[in-house]
Design an enzyme around this catalytic site. Structure first.
Site, PDB file in Angstrom:
ATOM      1  N   GLU A 190      12.019  -9.594  12.201  1.00  0.00           N
ATOM      2  CA  GLU A 190      13.423  -9.297  11.941  1.00  0.00           C
ATOM      3  C   GLU A 190      14.173  -9.155  13.259  1.00  0.00           C
ATOM      4  O   GLU A 190      13.592  -8.840  14.295  1.00  0.00           O
ATOM      5  CB  GLU A 190      13.557  -8.009  11.119  1.00  0.00           C
ATOM      6  CG  GLU A 190      12.881  -8.081   9.764  1.00  0.00           C
ATOM      7  CD  GLU A 190      13.098  -6.816   8.948  1.00  0.00           C
ATOM      8  OE1 GLU A 190      14.049  -6.058   9.261  1.00  0.00           O
ATOM      9  OE2 GLU A 190      12.323  -6.589   8.003  1.00  0.00           O
ATOM     10  N   GLU A 199      -4.298  -0.260   5.491  1.00  0.00           N
ATOM     11  CA  GLU A 199      -3.360   0.088   6.554  1.00  0.00           C
ATOM     12  C   GLU A 199      -3.774   1.411   7.191  1.00  0.00           C
ATOM     13  O   GLU A 199      -4.311   2.298   6.527  1.00  0.00           O
ATOM     14  CB  GLU A 199      -1.934   0.181   6.008  1.00  0.00           C
ATOM     15  CG  GLU A 199      -1.366  -1.166   5.597  1.00  0.00           C
ATOM     16  CD  GLU A 199       0.132  -1.123   5.373  1.00  0.00           C
ATOM     17  OE1 GLU A 199       0.731  -0.045   5.562  1.00  0.00           O
ATOM     18  OE2 GLU A 199       0.706  -2.163   5.030  1.00  0.00           O
ATOM     19  N   LYS A 235       3.501   7.072   6.100  1.00  0.00           N
ATOM     20  CA  LYS A 235       2.234   6.443   5.731  1.00  0.00           C
ATOM     21  C   LYS A 235       1.135   7.487   5.875  1.00  0.00           C
ATOM     22  O   LYS A 235       0.924   8.020   6.966  1.00  0.00           O
ATOM     23  CB  LYS A 235       1.926   5.245   6.636  1.00  0.00           C
ATOM     24  CG  LYS A 235       2.840   4.053   6.423  1.00  0.00           C
ATOM     25  CD  LYS A 235       2.394   2.862   7.265  1.00  0.00           C
ATOM     26  CE  LYS A 235       3.295   1.660   7.030  1.00  0.00           C
ATOM     27  NZ  LYS A 235       2.867   0.462   7.809  1.00  0.00           N
ATOM     28  N   PHE A 246      13.896   5.350   9.679  1.00  0.00           N
ATOM     29  CA  PHE A 246      14.517   4.207   9.021  1.00  0.00           C
ATOM     30  C   PHE A 246      15.467   3.510   9.993  1.00  0.00           C
ATOM     31  O   PHE A 246      16.197   4.161  10.734  1.00  0.00           O
ATOM     32  CB  PHE A 246      15.335   4.678   7.811  1.00  0.00           C
ATOM     33  CG  PHE A 246      14.670   4.435   6.491  1.00  0.00           C
ATOM     34  CD1 PHE A 246      13.298   4.392   6.372  1.00  0.00           C
ATOM     35  CD2 PHE A 246      15.437   4.249   5.347  1.00  0.00           C
ATOM     36  CE1 PHE A 246      12.687   4.175   5.158  1.00  0.00           C
ATOM     37  CE2 PHE A 246      14.841   4.030   4.121  1.00  0.00           C
ATOM     38  CZ  PHE A 246      13.460   3.994   4.021  1.00  0.00           C
ATOM     39  N   GLN A 304       0.839  -1.188   0.000  1.00  0.00           N
ATOM     40  CA  GLN A 304       0.000   0.000   0.000  1.00  0.00           C
ATOM     41  C   GLN A 304       0.879   1.246   0.000  1.00  0.00           C
ATOM     42  O   GLN A 304       2.100   1.155   0.016  1.00  0.00           O
ATOM     43  CB  GLN A 304      -0.952  -0.027   1.199  1.00  0.00           C
ATOM     44  CG  GLN A 304      -1.906  -1.232   1.162  1.00  0.00           C
ATOM     45  CD  GLN A 304      -2.969  -1.188   2.224  1.00  0.00           C
ATOM     46  OE1 GLN A 304      -3.461  -0.123   2.589  1.00  0.00           O
ATOM     47  NE2 GLN A 304      -3.354  -2.362   2.727  1.00  0.00           N
ATOM     48  N   ASP A 335       5.933  -3.253  11.607  1.00  0.00           N
ATOM     49  CA  ASP A 335       4.805  -3.451  10.694  1.00  0.00           C
ATOM     50  C   ASP A 335       3.490  -3.704  11.430  1.00  0.00           C
ATOM     51  O   ASP A 335       3.004  -4.830  11.496  1.00  0.00           O
ATOM     52  CB  ASP A 335       5.111  -4.608   9.736  1.00  0.00           C
ATOM     53  CG  ASP A 335       4.195  -4.594   8.513  1.00  0.00           C
ATOM     54  OD1 ASP A 335       3.454  -3.609   8.338  1.00  0.00           O
ATOM     55  OD2 ASP A 335       4.227  -5.568   7.739  1.00  0.00           O
ATOM     56  N   ASP A 374      -1.767  -9.641  11.165  1.00  0.00           N
ATOM     57  CA  ASP A 374      -0.847  -9.696  10.026  1.00  0.00           C
ATOM     58  C   ASP A 374       0.604  -9.822  10.494  1.00  0.00           C
ATOM     59  O   ASP A 374       1.431  -8.943  10.266  1.00  0.00           O
ATOM     60  CB  ASP A 374      -1.046  -8.430   9.182  1.00  0.00           C
ATOM     61  CG  ASP A 374      -0.260  -8.479   7.880  1.00  0.00           C
ATOM     62  OD1 ASP A 374      -0.037  -9.583   7.357  1.00  0.00           O
ATOM     63  OD2 ASP A 374       0.128  -7.408   7.378  1.00  0.00           O
TER      64      ASP A 374
END
Length: 512
Positions: free
Chosen positions: A371, A213, A192, A297, A176, A387, A366
């Site tokens: 990680e 989302e 987002k 990030f 998305q 996420d 979801d």
């Protein structure tokens, strides 16, 4: 002859009239069924769904509102709901754990906590720059948590919210709409945009993998992770942007081509992605102001490598086969997870339970991969909480499958138990602590208040499941600083992890 014609004419009129009656009757029944709408099994299971939430079988897309921080303030009481802890559950939990040495157990949860800068300085005689808040965040990533210095994180959140944007481009690989912001200092973050208001609920007919989302879910989950003491979620903040000067004028060419003015004269964009990047699902400002989440990030993987591993509690991501093995067998953890070398020893299984407790509280279905940093040599890595864009979709439904890792594995980190117990037993509830934290975000209010009773309801269920584990397995077997399965050798653990990661890179998430 004339008589036959008259009879035929009369018969035709009769058939025509009967047909009209039948059509009218069918239409009446059809409309009645349409107005009632099909009810999902999930909604029926809860038993207290508001009749106004899903008046028909499928939700229509709501209007895109102005950012809440720019509108009228909601002066209603966010805690205007009845909730109290189960006194019997509390008493049993207290009695069963009163002799546990929590201080000793907590010390063994993560035996060596060292920051990235200290680790590199010691192992490679390498200095890590700390010229801005991004670099300070990176250098202080720890071997036990993503961050530990709250003031440093608050400074970073301020920069994410206020730093001038130099360049905007489409983020590759997203299903998305997501943008990559490059700021004046050349540091980057993920943006987002807000698609719906805080009150919008997921359509129960949508699968978890095709749900929209929600930017505010990323913000709220970061704060909840912090309140719970995990500190393994990525710093995320709300930001209101001028779409003309901060997005369009800074956008790369292929993104800029997707901007347009709607019939209502609002500035909109489509962008490019796998789902919902079309004119029907365009994202629009009012007229050109837009809210979104800005998430820092992580450091580049070439400098700070990460492992990417498939969760053993991954859903099927299939419309045809909707039930995974772990959803149908309560012996799944014992037979299929605890016997795997990467989960049979160390902290990894405890991390898995932690992340599913978090997911259950926020309603996140979801969770397919996780990680972990692969940089601290022999020190055990932890699962990063990433996420959460599809969380906080339903306040009326608790997906109890999400908490199955706790119920099946029956192990829990002592610090996690103490934190949950504290919020469950004291006047300052979990949602009051979360509300206090969220109120510091520039885009507050972040959550619709209807999610607060849902979270308290889910916390009560978690405590009930913990009690069941205590009573069936014993406290000493459930509350552990590290998990060790004596029936499984840990000699080949690293080889199995590398093999799993290699397979995951070839087997991306698919929907069928």
């Amino acid at each position: 002859m004339r008589c036959n014609i008259k009879r035929l004419f009369t018969l035709a009129i009769g058939v025509f009239a009967a047909t009209l009656v039948i059509i009218s009757f069918s239409k009446d029944n059809y409309e009645r069924e349409w107005k009632q709408g099909p009810q999902s099994n999930e909604a029926r299971a809860v038993g207290h769904q508001s009749p106004d939430l899903f008046p028909v079988g499928q939700n229509s897309l709501p209007h895109q509102p102005i950012p809440p921080s720019l509108g009228e303030k909601d002066l209603s009481d966010p805690f205007n709901f009845l909730f109290s802890s189960n006194k019997i559950t509390l008493r049993k939990l207290y009695d069963l754990t009163k002799n546990v040495d929590f201080d000793q157990l907590r010390q063994n949860e993560c035996k060596k906590n060292i920051t990235l800068s200290k680790f590199w300085e010691k192992s490679e005689q390498r200095n890590v720059p700390e010229d801005d808040n991004w670099e300070r965040f990176y250098s202080n990533i720890g071997s036990c948590s993503v961050y530990s210095d709250d003031q440093m994180i608050d400074n970073l959140l301020h920069d994410l919210n206020t730093s001038p944007i130099k360049h905007v481009h489409i983020m590759d690989g997203g299903t998305q709409v997501k943008f990559v912001f490059t700021f004046k200092n050349d540091k980057q973050a993920v943006f987002k945009p807000m698609r719906f208001g805080r009150d919008y609920e997921s359509d129960p007919n949508h699968f978890y993998f095709s749900d929209f989302e929600r930017h505010h879910a990323e913000i709220a989950t970061f704060h909840l992770d912090r309140v719970l003491g995990f500190r393994r979620a990525i710093p995320t903040v709300g930001r209101v942007l001028n779409m003309t000067t901060e997005l369009f004028e800074k956008a790369e060419k292929k993104l800029k081509k997707t901007f347009f003015f709607s019939p209502a004269k609002n500035f909109c964009f489509v962008s490019r992605c796998d789902y919902y990047c079309d004119t029907t699902h365009a994202i629009c400002g009012l007229p050109d102001m837009k809210e979104g989440s800005v998430q820092v990030f992580l450091p580049d993987e070439s400098a700070v490598p990460r492992k990417h591993n498939r969760s053993p509690y991954r859903r099927t991501y299939s419309k045809k086969n909707q039930v995974a093995e772990w959803q149908s067998s309560m012996n799944y953890c014992t037979d299929k997870v605890k016997t795997k070398r990467q989960y049979a020893h160390g902290r990894r299984l405890l991390d898995l339970v932690d992340i599913h407790i978090l997911d259950y509280l926020i309603g996140n279905q979801d969770r397919h991969h996780f990680e972990s940093f692969n940089v601290f040599n022999d020190l055990p890595s932890y699962a990063i909480h990433l996420d959460h864009g599809r969380a906080f979709g339903r306040s009326d439904f608790d997906d109890d499958d999400i908490i199955l890792p706790l119920r099946q594995c029956c192990i829990l980190r002592p610090s996690t138990f103490q934190t949950l117990m504290n919020f469950y037993s004291t006047p300052k509830s979990l949602t009051k602590a979360l509300h206090e934290s969220l109120s510091k975000d520039p885009a507050h209010p972040i959550l619709a208040y209807k999610h607060y009773p849902a979270m308290e309801r889910r916390l009560a269920k978690i405590m009930s499941h913990i009690l069941e584990c205590f009573e069936s397995r014993g406290v000493a077997e459930v509350l552990v600083a590290e998990y060790n399965n004596p029936d499984v050798s840990d000699a080949e653990q690293n080889d199995e992890e590398q093999s799993e990661e290699h397979q995951d890179k070839k087997d991306d998430k698919k929907t069928v």
